[in-house]
Write an enzyme that holds these catalytic residues in place. Sequence first.
Site, short mmCIF file in Angstrom:
data_model
loop_
_atom_site.label_atom_id
_atom_site.label_comp_id
_atom_site.label_asym_id
_atom_site.label_seq_id
_atom_site.Cartn_x
_atom_site.Cartn_y
_atom_site.Cartn_z
N SER A 105 0.85 -1.18 0.00
CA SER A 105 0.00 0.00 0.00
C SER A 105 0.89 1.24 0.00
O SER A 105 2.04 1.18 0.45
CB SER A 105 -0.86 -0.03 1.26
OG SER A 105 -1.24 1.26 1.64
N SER A 106 0.32 2.37 -0.45
CA SER A 106 1.11 3.61 -0.42
C SER A 106 1.44 4.01 1.02
O SER A 106 2.36 4.79 1.24
CB SER A 106 0.38 4.74 -1.13
OG SER A 106 -0.84 5.04 -0.48
N TYR B 47 0.58 -1.62 10.52
CA TYR B 47 0.19 -2.19 9.22
C TYR B 47 1.40 -2.19 8.29
O TYR B 47 1.68 -3.17 7.60
CB TYR B 47 -0.94 -1.32 8.66
CG TYR B 47 -1.39 -1.68 7.28
CD1 TYR B 47 -2.31 -2.69 7.07
CD2 TYR B 47 -0.89 -0.99 6.17
CE1 TYR B 47 -2.74 -3.00 5.78
CE2 TYR B 47 -1.30 -1.31 4.89
CZ TYR B 47 -2.23 -2.31 4.70
OH TYR B 47 -2.64 -2.63 3.43
N HIS C 258 -12.05 4.46 5.83
CA HIS C 258 -11.17 5.47 5.26
C HIS C 258 -11.98 6.73 4.93
O HIS C 258 -13.20 6.73 4.99
CB HIS C 258 -10.48 4.93 4.00
CG HIS C 258 -9.36 3.99 4.30
ND1 HIS C 258 -9.52 2.63 4.24
CD2 HIS C 258 -8.10 4.21 4.69
CE1 HIS C 258 -8.37 2.06 4.57
NE2 HIS C 258 -7.49 3.00 4.85
P1 GDP Z 1 -4.71 7.74 5.67
O1 GDP Z 1 -4.64 8.07 4.22
O2 GDP Z 1 -3.93 6.51 6.04
O3 GDP Z 1 -4.35 8.92 6.53
O4 GDP Z 1 -6.21 7.29 5.99
P2 GDP Z 1 -7.67 7.94 6.02
O5 GDP Z 1 -8.33 7.70 4.71
O6 GDP Z 1 -8.36 7.36 7.21
O7 GDP Z 1 -7.49 9.49 6.26
C1 GDP Z 1 -7.04 10.38 5.26
C2 GDP Z 1 -7.12 11.81 5.74
O8 GDP Z 1 -8.51 12.20 5.83
C3 GDP Z 1 -6.53 12.06 7.14
O9 GDP Z 1 -5.86 13.31 7.12
C4 GDP Z 1 -7.78 12.14 8.02
O10 GDP Z 1 -7.59 12.92 9.19
C5 GDP Z 1 -8.75 12.84 7.05
N1 GDP Z 1 -10.16 12.71 7.43
C6 GDP Z 1 -11.06 13.74 7.52
N2 GDP Z 1 -12.25 13.30 7.92
C7 GDP Z 1 -12.14 11.97 8.07
C8 GDP Z 1 -13.07 10.95 8.48
O11 GDP Z 1 -14.23 11.19 8.78
N3 GDP Z 1 -12.59 9.66 8.50
C9 GDP Z 1 -11.31 9.35 8.15
N4 GDP Z 1 -10.92 8.08 8.17
N5 GDP Z 1 -10.39 10.31 7.79
C10 GDP Z 1 -10.81 11.58 7.75
#
Ligand code: GDP
Length: 333
Positions: A123-124, A152, A195
């Site tokens: 994964s990235s 992970y 996510h």
């Molecule tokens: P990441 O790419 O591993 O950081 O995984 P995520 O998809 O969970 O989060 C991506 C970004 O979106 C991070 O900066 C989170 O803080 C932001 N984010 C904003 N709102 C949300 C939310 O409701 N859920 C999640 N999972 N991330 C959020």
Amino acid sequence: MTRQPTPESSRDNAIFSLDNKRVWVAGHRGMVGSALMRRLRRERCELLTVARGELDLRRQAEVEHWMRESQPQVVLIAAATVGGIHANRSRADEFIYDNLAIAMNVVHTAAEIGVEKLLFLGSSCIYPKLCTQPMTEDQLLSGPLEPTNQWYAIAKLAGLMLAKAYRVRHGMDFVAALPTNLYGPGDNFDLQQGHVIAALLRKLHEAKVRGDRSVEIWGTGLPRREFLHVDDLADALVYLLTHYSGEEPVNIGSGHEVSIAELASLAAEVVGYHGELVYNTSMPDGPPRKLLDVTRMTELGWRPRTPLFKGLQDAYACYLSQLPRPAPIDMVA
Ligand code: GDP
């Protein structure tokens, strides 16, 4: 041991045919696994699956038994314990144990039974926290990991190295792909575990239905992320499986990034939510950027098809389709 080594020389771009092969998608019910099943049904191969209740991929003896009995010729490891930024932090033990065990059991047994081709998925988010952007494959293991998903990442890095070790020592045709952030059908819409795209679509939808004046977005909105529709990923993985036999992992992404604030606005437009987006900076941002360099995959001849806005519309339709239908009037007390 029935390993069938293949000479390493000049096979990077060799064509591998899936015709009449017994192909096992480990983790076929997950988001990536089900997209792979949809895509592989268009190939002339025999698809093997096994339900989670019948085979726990974390149990070595069970995996060895099932794989010896089933004799897959091609293995795609789509099974993994995955989740969003909060899930990674709060279930660290599961993220490292499950992913290590799945990699160890499936990759080792694949080598033992002489599987012709295996695709391992990283994964990235297994790249170091502060990489030069866009991230080229040679930056893996070049610096400290992002703390929120280090558990992970360590497991997936170990899996990559394991697959590489069997390749180097025994000439197994084991390849690895590094997909960017994914979304689409089969995503996890749980607000704590999911996510960002799945979580935002659900939050915005529920806020629209309730008439809420604002929706909370985690973090500052400043991090930038690249997103790929899972059906594009499945297409890329089948392409890689049939066109690539190199030792180095291959990034798979869209090549475009958006800030979380831009993403939230796009998602609000798709959902039709017109309230305010409020940023909760007590929640983590994660890495500032995670853009993959997709030169290697582009040079192999593959490109994604789904623009983000269209993909978001598709993901929202998937979310709506899995909502419970309202009870018929005569069943309401
Ligand atoms: P990441 O790419 O591993 O950081 O995984 P995520 O998809 O969970 O989060 C991506 C970004 O979106 C991070 O900066 C989170 O803080 C932001 N984010 C904003 N709102 C949300 C939310 O409701 N859920 C999640 N999972 N991330 C959020």
